[in-house]
Design a protein around this motif. Structure first.
Motif, PDB file in Angstrom:
ATOM      1  N   GLY A   1       0.813  -1.213   0.000  1.00  0.00           N
ATOM      2  CA  GLY A   1       0.000   0.000   0.000  1.00  0.00           C
ATOM      3  C   GLY A   1       0.843   1.258   0.000  1.00  0.00           C
ATOM      4  O   GLY A   1       1.787   1.396   0.766  1.00  0.00           O
ATOM      5  N   ARG A   2       0.502   2.175  -0.878  1.00  0.00           N
ATOM      6  CA  ARG A   2       1.198   3.459  -0.931  1.00  0.00           C
ATOM      7  C   ARG A   2       0.219   4.540  -1.358  1.00  0.00           C
ATOM      8  O   ARG A   2      -0.726   4.273  -2.095  1.00  0.00           O
ATOM      9  CB  ARG A   2       2.397   3.396  -1.866  1.00  0.00           C
ATOM     10  N   TRP A   3       0.453   5.731  -0.862  1.00  0.00           N
ATOM     11  CA  TRP A   3      -0.372   6.867  -1.244  1.00  0.00           C
ATOM     12  C   TRP A   3       0.526   8.050  -1.589  1.00  0.00           C
ATOM     13  O   TRP A   3       1.649   8.150  -1.121  1.00  0.00           O
ATOM     14  CB  TRP A   3      -1.381   7.236  -0.151  1.00  0.00           C
ATOM     15  N   TYR A   4      -0.012   8.897  -2.420  1.00  0.00           N
ATOM     16  CA  TYR A   4       0.668  10.111  -2.856  1.00  0.00           C
ATOM     17  C   TYR A   4      -0.344  11.240  -2.733  1.00  0.00           C
ATOM     18  O   TYR A   4      -1.515  11.070  -3.061  1.00  0.00           O
ATOM     19  CB  TYR A   4       1.160   9.966  -4.292  1.00  0.00           C
ATOM     20  N   LEU A   5       0.106  12.379  -2.246  1.00  0.00           N
ATOM     21  CA  LEU A   5      -0.795  13.485  -1.948  1.00  0.00           C
ATOM     22  C   LEU A   5      -0.131  14.790  -2.358  1.00  0.00           C
ATOM     23  O   LEU A   5       0.944  15.122  -1.857  1.00  0.00           O
ATOM     24  CB  LEU A   5      -1.081  13.482  -0.445  1.00  0.00           C
TER      25      LEU A   5
END
Length: 118
Positions: free
Chosen positions: A68-72
């Motif tokens: 899981g990875r997120w970018y904001l």
């Protein structure tokens, strides 16, 4: 595509959301844009304190632990009106910087720019 009503949301000059990723209860959902061709979930968020617009790109492969990875990244109202699930990754990659985090990065959070490798 979003309608032009988001063009009236202008952030204040200074807010804690820009110094570090804001807590998720401070970022309010404006629109869920769906999934892109990589099956990443794309959301348009706004800071409850300053109205700054944020593009969130969340990717994971559910069958694999720690994927899981997120970018904001903060975007302008003009960018928001052109935003689609298909161009969200490219929009983030074109920003001068964006935040990253998630289990893929061992829970670390940081700032980066350039290509998002999936």
């Amino acid at each position: 595509m979003l309608n032009g009503s988001y063009s009236k949301l202008y952030p204040t000059a200074s807010c804690e959301c820009i110094a570090a990723p804001a807590p998720y209860d401070q970022l309010l959902s404006v629109k869920e844009l769906g999934m892109d061709m990589h099956y990443a979930e794309i959301s348009l968020l706004t800071c409850a304190k300053c109205n700054r617009l944020w593009l969130r790109y969340h990717y994971e492969i559910e069958a694999f632990t720690a994927s899981g990875r997120w970018y904001l990244g903060t975007i302008t109202p003009e960018q928001a009106t052109l935003l689609t699930a298909d161009n969200a990754k490219r929009t983030l990659e074109g920003l001068s910087w964006y935040y990253f985090g998630g289990s893929y990065f061992d829970g670390r959070i940081g700032r980066i720019s350039g290509t998002i490798w999936l």
